[in-house]
Design a protein around this motif. Sequence first.
Motif, mmCIF file in Angstrom:
data_model
loop_
_atom_site.group_PDB
_atom_site.id
_atom_site.type_symbol
_atom_site.label_atom_id
_atom_site.label_comp_id
_atom_site.label_asym_id
_atom_site.label_seq_id
_atom_site.Cartn_x
_atom_site.Cartn_y
_atom_site.Cartn_z
ATOM 1 N N TYR A 3 1.414 76.136 37.805
ATOM 2 C CA TYR A 3 2.326 75.092 37.347
ATOM 3 C C TYR A 3 3.315 75.719 36.373
ATOM 4 N N TYR A 13 -3.915 77.729 37.089
ATOM 5 C CA TYR A 13 -4.761 76.583 36.776
ATOM 6 C C TYR A 13 -5.852 76.464 37.828
ATOM 7 N N LYS A 48 -0.032 69.930 35.153
ATOM 8 C CA LYS A 48 -1.103 70.354 36.067
ATOM 9 C C LYS A 48 -1.337 69.306 37.156
#
Length: 91
Positions: A3, A13, A48
Amino acid sequence: MEYLGVDGEWHRYSPDFLIRRKDGKCLIVEIKRERERDDGIDGERGKKAVATRKWVGLNPDLLKYEMIFTPGEEVGFDQTLHPRSFIAGGE
């Protein structure tokens, strides 16, 4: 997943859980504290979550995404209804 952070840099992530069934369908589960719901990175509409939803949008027939917000350290049994249903073969 990656992200774009508020710093303009790309960040990696990994969601808390990735549940993959034998039929190939996957449920991405992220667990957060209720106080993080409005966070710009980790919240319900944070960077996210937005990146994950875009990823899910590439193949919505196989990928699903669920965020569970909990008031404390523990996730209540009732909060796991959708993941348990998914594991059992539901959507």
